[in-house]
Write a protein that holds these residues in place. Sequence first.
Motif, PDB file in Angstrom:
ATOM      1  N   THR A  97       0.828  -1.210   0.000  1.00  0.00           N
ATOM      2  CA  THR A  97       0.000   0.000   0.000  1.00  0.00           C
ATOM      3  C   THR A  97       0.856   1.251   0.000  1.00  0.00           C
ATOM      4  O   THR A  97       0.587   2.215  -0.733  1.00  0.00           O
ATOM      5  CB  THR A  97      -0.919  -0.006   1.233  1.00  0.00           C
ATOM      6  N   ARG A  98       1.917   1.250   0.810  1.00  0.00           N
ATOM      7  CA  ARG A  98       2.778   2.424   0.947  1.00  0.00           C
ATOM      8  C   ARG A  98       3.431   2.760  -0.391  1.00  0.00           C
ATOM      9  O   ARG A  98       3.467   3.934  -0.801  1.00  0.00           O
ATOM     10  CB  ARG A  98       3.823   2.154   2.024  1.00  0.00           C
ATOM     11  N   ARG A  99       3.946   1.772  -1.074  1.00  0.00           N
ATOM     12  CA  ARG A  99       4.606   2.042  -2.359  1.00  0.00           C
ATOM     13  C   ARG A  99       3.611   2.539  -3.408  1.00  0.00           C
ATOM     14  O   ARG A  99       3.909   3.468  -4.163  1.00  0.00           O
ATOM     15  CB  ARG A  99       5.337   0.795  -2.850  1.00  0.00           C
ATOM     16  N   VAL A 100       2.442   1.926  -3.455  1.00  0.00           N
ATOM     17  CA  VAL A 100       1.427   2.384  -4.407  1.00  0.00           C
ATOM     18  C   VAL A 100       1.034   3.824  -4.110  1.00  0.00           C
ATOM     19  O   VAL A 100       0.916   4.667  -5.014  1.00  0.00           O
ATOM     20  CB  VAL A 100       0.198   1.451  -4.366  1.00  0.00           C
ATOM     21  N   LEU A 101       0.857   4.130  -2.839  1.00  0.00           N
ATOM     22  CA  LEU A 101       0.461   5.479  -2.443  1.00  0.00           C
ATOM     23  C   LEU A 101       1.536   6.500  -2.780  1.00  0.00           C
ATOM     24  O   LEU A 101       1.246   7.575  -3.330  1.00  0.00           O
ATOM     25  CB  LEU A 101       0.156   5.491  -0.950  1.00  0.00           C
ATOM     26  N   LEU A 102       2.775   6.181  -2.471  1.00  0.00           N
ATOM     27  CA  LEU A 102       3.855   7.133  -2.753  1.00  0.00           C
ATOM     28  C   LEU A 102       4.102   7.290  -4.247  1.00  0.00           C
ATOM     29  O   LEU A 102       4.386   8.398  -4.723  1.00  0.00           O
ATOM     30  CB  LEU A 102       5.128   6.706  -2.020  1.00  0.00           C
ATOM     31  N   ASP A 103       3.993   6.207  -4.993  1.00  0.00           N
ATOM     32  CA  ASP A 103       4.127   6.324  -6.451  1.00  0.00           C
ATOM     33  C   ASP A 103       3.024   7.214  -7.018  1.00  0.00           C
ATOM     34  O   ASP A 103       3.267   8.027  -7.929  1.00  0.00           O
ATOM     35  CB  ASP A 103       4.077   4.947  -7.112  1.00  0.00           C
ATOM     36  N   ARG A 104       1.825   7.071  -6.508  1.00  0.00           N
ATOM     37  CA  ARG A 104       0.721   7.939  -6.947  1.00  0.00           C
ATOM     38  C   ARG A 104       1.011   9.387  -6.588  1.00  0.00           C
ATOM     39  O   ARG A 104       0.774  10.298  -7.392  1.00  0.00           O
ATOM     40  CB  ARG A 104      -0.585   7.475  -6.300  1.00  0.00           C
ATOM     41  N   ALA A 105       1.501   9.609  -5.376  1.00  0.00           N
ATOM     42  CA  ALA A 105       1.795  10.977  -4.945  1.00  0.00           C
ATOM     43  C   ALA A 105       2.837  11.635  -5.839  1.00  0.00           C
ATOM     44  O   ALA A 105       2.716  12.813  -6.200  1.00  0.00           O
ATOM     45  CB  ALA A 105       2.263  10.972  -3.499  1.00  0.00           C
ATOM     46  N   VAL A 106       3.881  10.867  -6.200  1.00  0.00           N
ATOM     47  CA  VAL A 106       4.923  11.407  -7.075  1.00  0.00           C
ATOM     48  C   VAL A 106       4.361  11.688  -8.460  1.00  0.00           C
ATOM     49  O   VAL A 106       4.588  12.765  -9.036  1.00  0.00           O
ATOM     50  CB  VAL A 106       6.111  10.433  -7.150  1.00  0.00           C
ATOM     51  N   ALA A 107       3.613  10.748  -9.012  1.00  0.00           N
ATOM     52  CA  ALA A 107       3.080  10.903 -10.365  1.00  0.00           C
ATOM     53  C   ALA A 107       2.135  12.098 -10.463  1.00  0.00           C
ATOM     54  O   ALA A 107       2.120  12.812 -11.477  1.00  0.00           O
ATOM     55  CB  ALA A 107       2.365   9.624 -10.793  1.00  0.00           C
ATOM     56  N   ASP A 108       1.340  12.329  -9.414  1.00  0.00           N
ATOM     57  CA  ASP A 108       0.351  13.416  -9.422  1.00  0.00           C
ATOM     58  C   ASP A 108       0.888  14.720  -8.844  1.00  0.00           C
ATOM     59  O   ASP A 108       0.147  15.701  -8.787  1.00  0.00           O
ATOM     60  CB  ASP A 108      -0.882  12.996  -8.625  1.00  0.00           C
ATOM     61  N   ASN A 109       2.168  14.714  -8.396  1.00  0.00           N
ATOM     62  CA  ASN A 109       2.731  15.864  -7.688  1.00  0.00           C
ATOM     63  C   ASN A 109       1.816  16.282  -6.539  1.00  0.00           C
ATOM     64  O   ASN A 109       1.602  17.466  -6.269  1.00  0.00           O
ATOM     65  CB  ASN A 109       2.970  17.047  -8.634  1.00  0.00           C
ATOM     66  N   ALA A 110       1.245  15.294  -5.876  1.00  0.00           N
ATOM     67  CA  ALA A 110       0.254  15.552  -4.841  1.00  0.00           C
ATOM     68  C   ALA A 110       0.879  16.207  -3.617  1.00  0.00           C
ATOM     69  O   ALA A 110       2.034  15.946  -3.267  1.00  0.00           O
ATOM     70  CB  ALA A 110      -0.417  14.240  -4.435  1.00  0.00           C
ATOM     71  N   LYS A 111       0.089  17.019  -2.959  1.00  0.00           N
ATOM     72  CA  LYS A 111       0.446  17.499  -1.631  1.00  0.00           C
ATOM     73  C   LYS A 111       0.065  16.406  -0.644  1.00  0.00           C
ATOM     74  O   LYS A 111      -0.942  15.705  -0.820  1.00  0.00           O
ATOM     75  CB  LYS A 111      -0.307  18.797  -1.315  1.00  0.00           C
TER      76      LYS A 111
END
Length: 286
Positions: free
Chosen positions: A241-255
Amino acid sequence: MTQPLDFHSFRHGQFDITVLSDGPITLGGEIFAPEGNPDERAEIVVRLEGADNTAAAQSNIPLIVTGNEMIIVDVGAGNRFQPSEGRLEANLDAIGVKAHDVTTVIISHAHPDHMWGITRDDGTLRFANARYYVGRTEWEFWMGEAADALPEVLQPFVAGARRELSAIADRVKLVEDCDEIVPGLKVLATPGHTPGHISLVLNGDVPLIITVDATASDIVSFEHPDWSFGFDMDPGRARETRRVLLDRAVADNAKLLGYHWTYPGVGRATKNGETYQFHGAVRSAS
């Protein structure tokens, strides 16, 4: 370490957000980094401004205001888990918000430091006028037979979860992945830390992801994403879950906004090979 009253506030899309706290908890290095060796743990503790293998883990509780909605994500432990906690209501008062003003309470998961503050010592609801939202899987786990099979050392967690969840049984809505709680604020299923742990995504120019304990440390979860957090109930699933979440955050430039991160717990992630780096936001006062 005490939480300052110059709370960090910011605007995200349609949402005004102030990061509050119920007070920090003190954890050992083996909780922050179970797989780390003594030297690695010592370095992490120092970076967290701790000493003697212990450091503070904050409880960054966002107050989210949009339209007539006043929303908080998690409520801390009251004074029932560690004596340094129990400050959320006073901190709300400090910014002019009374407990009865809160319209919506979202509970990410049923660990003590996130939800034992639902009730007061006399058993009444702290946020008496609020609607409550809890992940369906989380509710069914803690209120069902599966929780009875947890080790004896965790049975106080079970009893506390059932006490607090029972208090909101007549006003709770159980939610699932992608459910919208208010316009622009959706549930993101992030299981592993607990069976039904949820994070939240808020719309804006970029997403804001309130990760809660899916990424429990602003150091370890990023720099050692395959290491667990000491309270992860399913470390393997939490890692995925952590890796999927962080990869999403990086891809979306999420805050990002993390619960136990160094206050105010707001920033962004970048990827560095197979690891990540957290970049904290420049702090502003309300």
